[in-house]
Design a protein around this motif. Structure first.
Motif, PDB file in Angstrom:
ATOM      1  N   LEU A  71       0.837  -1.201   0.000  1.00  0.00           N
ATOM      2  CA  LEU A  71       0.000   0.000   0.000  1.00  0.00           C
ATOM      3  C   LEU A  71       0.873   1.252   0.000  1.00  0.00           C
ATOM      4  O   LEU A  71       1.932   1.269   0.618  1.00  0.00           O
ATOM      5  CB  LEU A  71      -0.930  -0.017   1.206  1.00  0.00           C
ATOM      6  N   PRO A  72       0.425   2.301  -0.697  1.00  0.00           N
ATOM      7  CA  PRO A  72       1.228   3.527  -0.784  1.00  0.00           C
ATOM      8  C   PRO A  72       1.351   4.231   0.559  1.00  0.00           C
ATOM      9  O   PRO A  72       0.489   4.090   1.431  1.00  0.00           O
ATOM     10  CB  PRO A  72       0.461   4.375  -1.800  1.00  0.00           C
ATOM     11  N   SER A  73       2.392   5.010   0.708  1.00  0.00           N
ATOM     12  CA  SER A  73       2.709   5.643   1.996  1.00  0.00           C
ATOM     13  C   SER A  73       1.678   6.675   2.446  1.00  0.00           C
ATOM     14  O   SER A  73       1.529   6.911   3.637  1.00  0.00           O
ATOM     15  CB  SER A  73       4.092   6.287   1.929  1.00  0.00           C
ATOM     16  N   LYS A  74       0.938   7.291   1.531  1.00  0.00           N
ATOM     17  CA  LYS A  74      -0.040   8.319   1.905  1.00  0.00           C
ATOM     18  C   LYS A  74      -1.444   7.764   2.103  1.00  0.00           C
ATOM     19  O   LYS A  74      -2.368   8.505   2.438  1.00  0.00           O
ATOM     20  CB  LYS A  74      -0.068   9.425   0.861  1.00  0.00           C
ATOM     21  N   LEU A  75      -1.621   6.460   1.922  1.00  0.00           N
ATOM     22  CA  LEU A  75      -2.949   5.853   2.065  1.00  0.00           C
ATOM     23  C   LEU A  75      -3.448   5.984   3.493  1.00  0.00           C
ATOM     24  O   LEU A  75      -2.744   5.646   4.441  1.00  0.00           O
ATOM     25  CB  LEU A  75      -2.910   4.377   1.655  1.00  0.00           C
ATOM     26  N   LYS A  76      -4.688   6.493   3.637  1.00  0.00           N
ATOM     27  CA  LYS A  76      -5.295   6.668   4.951  1.00  0.00           C
ATOM     28  C   LYS A  76      -6.481   5.738   5.163  1.00  0.00           C
ATOM     29  O   LYS A  76      -6.760   5.339   6.283  1.00  0.00           O
ATOM     30  CB  LYS A  76      -5.747   8.119   5.130  1.00  0.00           C
ATOM     31  N   THR A  77      -7.198   5.408   4.073  1.00  0.00           N
ATOM     32  CA  THR A  77      -8.448   4.662   4.218  1.00  0.00           C
ATOM     33  C   THR A  77      -8.544   3.499   3.247  1.00  0.00           C
ATOM     34  O   THR A  77      -8.402   3.685   2.037  1.00  0.00           O
ATOM     35  CB  THR A  77      -9.657   5.599   3.972  1.00  0.00           C
ATOM     36  N   LEU A  78      -8.790   2.313   3.801  1.00  0.00           N
ATOM     37  CA  LEU A  78      -9.152   1.124   3.018  1.00  0.00           C
ATOM     38  C   LEU A  78     -10.604   0.834   3.372  1.00  0.00           C
ATOM     39  O   LEU A  78     -10.916   0.548   4.520  1.00  0.00           O
ATOM     40  CB  LEU A  78      -8.319  -0.087   3.447  1.00  0.00           C
ATOM     41  N   ASN A  79     -11.497   0.933   2.419  1.00  0.00           N
ATOM     42  CA  ASN A  79     -12.909   0.705   2.707  1.00  0.00           C
ATOM     43  C   ASN A  79     -13.250  -0.778   2.721  1.00  0.00           C
ATOM     44  O   ASN A  79     -12.418  -1.630   2.431  1.00  0.00           O
ATOM     45  CB  ASN A  79     -13.767   1.484   1.705  1.00  0.00           C
ATOM     46  N   SER A  80     -14.494  -1.086   3.045  1.00  0.00           N
ATOM     47  CA  SER A  80     -14.920  -2.473   3.209  1.00  0.00           C
ATOM     48  C   SER A  80     -14.782  -3.289   1.927  1.00  0.00           C
ATOM     49  O   SER A  80     -14.920  -2.764   0.824  1.00  0.00           O
ATOM     50  CB  SER A  80     -16.377  -2.518   3.695  1.00  0.00           C
ATOM     51  N   ASN A  81     -14.465  -4.558   2.117  1.00  0.00           N
ATOM     52  CA  ASN A  81     -14.376  -5.529   1.020  1.00  0.00           C
ATOM     53  C   ASN A  81     -13.349  -5.185  -0.055  1.00  0.00           C
ATOM     54  O   ASN A  81     -13.439  -5.687  -1.174  1.00  0.00           O
ATOM     55  CB  ASN A  81     -15.745  -5.728   0.360  1.00  0.00           C
ATOM     56  N   VAL A  82     -12.387  -4.355   0.234  1.00  0.00           N
ATOM     57  CA  VAL A  82     -11.422  -3.886  -0.763  1.00  0.00           C
ATOM     58  C   VAL A  82     -10.759  -5.032  -1.527  1.00  0.00           C
ATOM     59  O   VAL A  82     -10.689  -5.004  -2.746  1.00  0.00           O
ATOM     60  CB  VAL A  82     -10.337  -2.990  -0.116  1.00  0.00           C
ATOM     61  N   PHE A  83     -10.274  -6.022  -0.808  1.00  0.00           N
ATOM     62  CA  PHE A  83      -9.577  -7.143  -1.442  1.00  0.00           C
ATOM     63  C   PHE A  83     -10.362  -8.445  -1.276  1.00  0.00           C
ATOM     64  O   PHE A  83      -9.800  -9.540  -1.349  1.00  0.00           O
ATOM     65  CB  PHE A  83      -8.167  -7.290  -0.860  1.00  0.00           C
ATOM     66  N   ASN A  84     -11.650  -8.343  -1.077  1.00  0.00           N
ATOM     67  CA  ASN A  84     -12.538  -9.483  -0.896  1.00  0.00           C
ATOM     68  C   ASN A  84     -12.336 -10.532  -1.994  1.00  0.00           C
ATOM     69  O   ASN A  84     -12.238 -10.202  -3.164  1.00  0.00           O
ATOM     70  CB  ASN A  84     -13.984  -8.969  -0.914  1.00  0.00           C
ATOM     71  N   GLU A  85     -12.242 -11.786  -1.585  1.00  0.00           N
ATOM     72  CA  GLU A  85     -12.145 -12.925  -2.503  1.00  0.00           C
ATOM     73  C   GLU A  85     -10.908 -12.904  -3.412  1.00  0.00           C
ATOM     74  O   GLU A  85     -10.968 -13.318  -4.560  1.00  0.00           O
ATOM     75  CB  GLU A  85     -13.419 -13.086  -3.323  1.00  0.00           C
ATOM     76  N   ASN A  86      -9.805 -12.430  -2.893  1.00  0.00           N
ATOM     77  CA  ASN A  86      -8.513 -12.555  -3.574  1.00  0.00           C
ATOM     78  C   ASN A  86      -7.825 -13.784  -2.988  1.00  0.00           C
ATOM     79  O   ASN A  86      -6.954 -13.683  -2.121  1.00  0.00           O
ATOM     80  CB  ASN A  86      -7.645 -11.308  -3.336  1.00  0.00           C
ATOM     81  N   SER A  87      -8.220 -14.938  -3.440  1.00  0.00           N
ATOM     82  CA  SER A  87      -7.723 -16.179  -2.842  1.00  0.00           C
ATOM     83  C   SER A  87      -6.225 -16.393  -3.064  1.00  0.00           C
ATOM     84  O   SER A  87      -5.604 -17.190  -2.372  1.00  0.00           O
ATOM     85  CB  SER A  87      -8.515 -17.372  -3.368  1.00  0.00           C
ATOM     86  N   SER A  88      -5.619 -15.664  -3.997  1.00  0.00           N
ATOM     87  CA  SER A  88      -4.179 -15.777  -4.254  1.00  0.00           C
ATOM     88  C   SER A  88      -3.346 -14.862  -3.358  1.00  0.00           C
ATOM     89  O   SER A  88      -2.128 -14.974  -3.323  1.00  0.00           O
ATOM     90  CB  SER A  88      -3.877 -15.428  -5.713  1.00  0.00           C
ATOM     91  N   LEU A  89      -4.006 -13.950  -2.644  1.00  0.00           N
ATOM     92  CA  LEU A  89      -3.295 -12.951  -1.848  1.00  0.00           C
ATOM     93  C   LEU A  89      -2.552 -13.607  -0.690  1.00  0.00           C
ATOM     94  O   LEU A  89      -3.138 -14.288   0.145  1.00  0.00           O
ATOM     95  CB  LEU A  89      -4.280 -11.907  -1.312  1.00  0.00           C
ATOM     96  N   ARG A  90      -1.214 -13.410  -0.670  1.00  0.00           N
ATOM     97  CA  ARG A  90      -0.365 -14.015   0.352  1.00  0.00           C
ATOM     98  C   ARG A  90       0.346 -12.982   1.220  1.00  0.00           C
ATOM     99  O   ARG A  90       0.850 -13.302   2.290  1.00  0.00           O
ATOM    100  CB  ARG A  90       0.686 -14.909  -0.314  1.00  0.00           C
TER     101      ARG A  90
END
Length: 114
Positions: A71-90
């Motif tokens: 995630l970028p350094s200035k990111l303040k908010t990740l809203n709901s379900n942002v990465f929902n169902e990314n089964s490859s995410l490690r």
């Protein structure tokens, strides 16, 4: 196909599911990635964020095949379900300035260590 997203715009909205993107580079001008912007991009395995992204909308990267996210350094908010169902995410690298993570942001990311 790699797509450089929004080099002139500050808000990035919805990309067509017909593009079959495998990689996206978010431009440095983008401050907001809208809800469902890349939802259902079933081939999207890599995203590179511009340094000025401050907010990522709900389900923006839902149902993709991202393996890792920094995630970028200035990111303040990740809203709901942002990465929902990314089964490859490690792997997800969070930043120190992150202020809020919405409900179910990583729901059904079964390969993401807890």
């Amino acid at each position: 196909m790699c797509q450089t997203a929004a080099e002139r715009f500050t808000t990035l909205w919805r990309y067509s599911e017909d593009l079959e993107l495998s990689e996206v580079k978010i431009g440095d001008n983008v401050k907001t990635i809208g809800s469902s912007a890349f939802e259902g991009q079933y081939y999207l395995s890599k995203v590179t964020f511009g340094e000025n992204v401050e907010s990522i909308g709900g389900a923006a990267f839902s149902e993709c095949v991202l393996a890792e996210v920094t995630l970028p350094s200035k990111l303040k908010t990740l809203n709901s379900n942002v990465f929902n169902e990314n089964s490859s995410l490690r792997s997800v690298t969070l930043n120190d300035g992150l202020e809020s993570i919405g409900n179910y942001a990583f729901y059904k990311c079964y390969n993401l260590p807890q």
